[in-house]
Design a protein around this motif. Structure first.
Motif, PDB file in Angstrom:
ATOM      1  N   GLN A 177     -50.956 -53.663 -22.476  1.00  0.00           N
ATOM      2  CA  GLN A 177     -52.406 -53.783 -22.643  1.00  0.00           C
ATOM      3  C   GLN A 177     -52.814 -55.245 -22.810  1.00  0.00           C
ATOM      4  OE1 GLN A 177     -53.834 -52.251 -26.367  1.00  0.00           O
ATOM      5  NE2 GLN A 177     -55.930 -51.995 -25.629  1.00  0.00           N
ATOM      6  N   LYS A 178     -52.076 -55.972 -23.630  1.00  0.00           N
ATOM      7  CA  LYS A 178     -52.383 -57.386 -23.867  1.00  0.00           C
ATOM      8  C   LYS A 178     -52.161 -58.211 -22.601  1.00  0.00           C
ATOM      9  CE  LYS A 178     -53.477 -56.784 -28.163  1.00  0.00           C
ATOM     10  NZ  LYS A 178     -54.912 -56.843 -28.560  1.00  0.00           N
ATOM     11  N   ARG A 179     -51.167 -57.823 -21.810  1.00  0.00           N
ATOM     12  CA  ARG A 179     -50.920 -58.520 -20.549  1.00  0.00           C
ATOM     13  C   ARG A 179     -52.119 -58.357 -19.608  1.00  0.00           C
ATOM     14  NH1 ARG A 179     -46.550 -61.653 -18.130  1.00  0.00           N
ATOM     15  NH2 ARG A 179     -46.859 -61.515 -15.889  1.00  0.00           N
ATOM     16  N   GLN A 180     -52.646 -57.145 -19.534  1.00  0.00           N
ATOM     17  CA  GLN A 180     -53.819 -56.902 -18.699  1.00  0.00           C
ATOM     18  C   GLN A 180     -55.009 -57.711 -19.205  1.00  0.00           C
ATOM     19  OE1 GLN A 180     -54.151 -52.650 -18.981  1.00  0.00           O
ATOM     20  NE2 GLN A 180     -52.536 -52.261 -17.478  1.00  0.00           N
ATOM     21  N   GLN A 181     -55.120 -57.800 -20.500  1.00  0.00           N
ATOM     22  CA  GLN A 181     -56.181 -58.599 -21.114  1.00  0.00           C
ATOM     23  C   GLN A 181     -56.028 -60.067 -20.726  1.00  0.00           C
ATOM     24  OE1 GLN A 181     -56.388 -59.348 -25.609  1.00  0.00           O
ATOM     25  NE2 GLN A 181     -57.741 -57.593 -25.361  1.00  0.00           N
ATOM     26  N   LEU A 182     -54.810 -60.560 -20.773  1.00  0.00           N
ATOM     27  CA  LEU A 182     -54.533 -61.943 -20.391  1.00  0.00           C
ATOM     28  C   LEU A 182     -54.864 -62.198 -18.931  1.00  0.00           C
ATOM     29  CD1 LEU A 182     -53.349 -64.764 -20.938  1.00  0.00           C
ATOM     30  CD2 LEU A 182     -51.077 -63.799 -20.494  1.00  0.00           C
ATOM     31  N   GLU A 183     -54.508 -61.258 -18.064  1.00  0.00           N
ATOM     32  CA  GLU A 183     -54.790 -61.438 -16.638  1.00  0.00           C
ATOM     33  C   GLU A 183     -56.299 -61.509 -16.392  1.00  0.00           C
ATOM     34  OE1 GLU A 183     -52.729 -62.213 -14.402  1.00  0.00           O
ATOM     35  OE2 GLU A 183     -50.876 -61.816 -15.488  1.00  0.00           O
ATOM     36  N   GLY A 184     -57.074 -60.740 -17.147  1.00  0.00           N
ATOM     37  CA  GLY A 184     -58.524 -60.799 -17.027  1.00  0.00           C
ATOM     38  C   GLY A 184     -59.067 -62.159 -17.449  1.00  0.00           C
ATOM     39  N   ILE A 185     -58.496 -62.696 -18.516  1.00  0.00           N
ATOM     40  CA  ILE A 185     -58.911 -64.017 -18.998  1.00  0.00           C
ATOM     41  C   ILE A 185     -58.571 -65.093 -17.964  1.00  0.00           C
ATOM     42  CG2 ILE A 185     -58.391 -65.782 -20.730  1.00  0.00           C
ATOM     43  CD1 ILE A 185     -58.074 -63.488 -22.768  1.00  0.00           C
ATOM     44  N   ILE A 186     -57.367 -64.997 -17.390  1.00  0.00           N
ATOM     45  CA  ILE A 186     -56.948 -65.972 -16.376  1.00  0.00           C
ATOM     46  C   ILE A 186     -57.873 -65.912 -15.161  1.00  0.00           C
ATOM     47  CG2 ILE A 186     -55.121 -66.527 -14.719  1.00  0.00           C
ATOM     48  CD1 ILE A 186     -53.100 -65.654 -16.892  1.00  0.00           C
ATOM     49  N   SER A 187     -58.185 -64.703 -14.725  1.00  0.00           N
ATOM     50  CA  SER A 187     -59.055 -64.536 -13.563  1.00  0.00           C
ATOM     51  C   SER A 187     -60.432 -65.142 -13.812  1.00  0.00           C
ATOM     52  CB  SER A 187     -59.182 -63.045 -13.222  1.00  0.00           C
ATOM     53  OG  SER A 187     -60.052 -62.849 -12.135  1.00  0.00           O
ATOM     54  N   ARG A 188     -60.975 -64.884 -14.975  1.00  0.00           N
ATOM     55  CA  ARG A 188     -62.304 -65.406 -15.330  1.00  0.00           C
ATOM     56  C   ARG A 188     -62.280 -66.934 -15.406  1.00  0.00           C
ATOM     57  NH1 ARG A 188     -67.552 -63.375 -17.259  1.00  0.00           N
ATOM     58  NH2 ARG A 188     -68.465 -65.104 -18.415  1.00  0.00           N
ATOM     59  N   TYR A 189     -61.250 -67.458 -16.068  1.00  0.00           N
ATOM     60  CA  TYR A 189     -61.131 -68.902 -16.252  1.00  0.00           C
ATOM     61  C   TYR A 189     -60.964 -69.602 -14.900  1.00  0.00           C
ATOM     62  CZ  TYR A 189     -60.053 -72.899 -19.334  1.00  0.00           C
ATOM     63  OH  TYR A 189     -60.081 -74.083 -20.034  1.00  0.00           O
ATOM     64  N   ALA A 190     -60.153 -69.015 -14.012  1.00  0.00           N
ATOM     65  CA  ALA A 190     -59.893 -69.618 -12.699  1.00  0.00           C
ATOM     66  C   ALA A 190     -61.135 -69.619 -11.820  1.00  0.00           C
ATOM     67  CB  ALA A 190     -58.762 -68.875 -12.004  1.00  0.00           C
TER      68      ALA A 190
END
Length: 258
Positions: free
Chosen positions: A75-88
């Motif tokens: 779950q936290k990994r998916q959360q991180l991927e969302g943050i990375i996508s938004r930041y990028a």
């Protein structure tokens, strides 16, 4: 002979290894969402004389908590991927995303302030699952299938040490040094500490790197693959790696339905 001993005499535990650990506060019987774990009575593993029955009881008892930690990390990994996508895409994070990033960074023992995109992406090395087979076979090895003094009296299933007086149990064979074998409030706390240990300690950097490479190449992250990187978990080095990989292979039948 070490490998044969570990496989065919699972009721004993080697005392010759060190598992580096940085203890963090733990709360007994509390899940990642704050809800209490279902109360489960810990079996008296020492009283189970049949090796097969003892192994099955141990795995049945430990597996739900291991799966829970992996589910949390997923779950936290998916959360991180969302943050990375938004930041990028925008170079901007909402307040909620910044709070989430801070929590992820703290788990990885990093400071989230002024993190650039590359540093945020590097958290992928830390926020990730560990194959249940590897976790369970290490727990079986380190705790002698739940029968060791440290597992019974201290809920320590992974041979983790601590270095503050009174933080754990003093090994009977200790002749020097100020280490103790860490004591936990619950088996779940021991499992969570083990996961964070492998996900953050410098000793296991190569394990995290191999896991990351497998993820990036869309390959399966297996227990056998990551076990090769455990040579710093024990003073026995690569002999310990051979022991763990042999246990994974010999006990494969317990995981065939997964």
């Amino acid at each position: 002979m070490i490998v044969v001993w570990a496989i065919f005499y699972p009721f004993f535990m080697s005392k010759s290894h060190v598992a580096p650990i940085e203890l963090v506060p733990q709360v007994a019987k509390v899940q990642h969402d704050g809800m209490p774990y279902p109360l489960r009575i810990k079996p008296e593993f020492r009283e189970i004389k049949s090796i097969e029955e003892r192994k099955k009881a141990f795995l049945d008892y430990m597996t739900p908590a291991v799966n829970d930690v992996n589910a949390t990390l997923r779950q936290k990994r998916q959360q991180l991927e969302g943050i990375i996508s938004r930041y990028a895409s925008s170079g901007f994070l909402t307040m909620e995303e910044r709070v989430q990033l801070n929590h992820l960074a703290r788990y990885c023992q990093k400071d989230s302030r002024d993190m650039d995109l590359e540093q945020v992406m590097a958290l992928r090395y830390c926020v990730d699952e560990i194959p249940a087979q590897l976790v369970l076979m290490q727990a079986a090895n380190e705790s002698a299938w739940g029968t060791s003094r440290f597992a019974v009296d201290g809920n320590n299933y992974f041979g983790q040490w601590c270095f503050r007086k009174g933080c754990g149990l003093v090994p009977l064979e200790r002749t020097s040094g100020n280490y103790e074998v860490a004591k936990f409030d619950s088996p779940e706390a021991s499992i969570r500490s083990y996961f964070r240990n492998l996900n953050t300690h410098n000793a296991y950097r190569s394990l995290r790197a191999k896991r990351h490479v497998l993820r990036e190449s869309n390959q399966i992250v297996t227990a056998q693959a990551l076990a090769q990187e455990l040579f710093r978990y024990s003073q026995r080095g690569y002999a310990y790696v051979d022991e763990i990989t042999a246990m994974i292979r010999i006990n494969q039948k317990y995981f065939e339905d997964e």
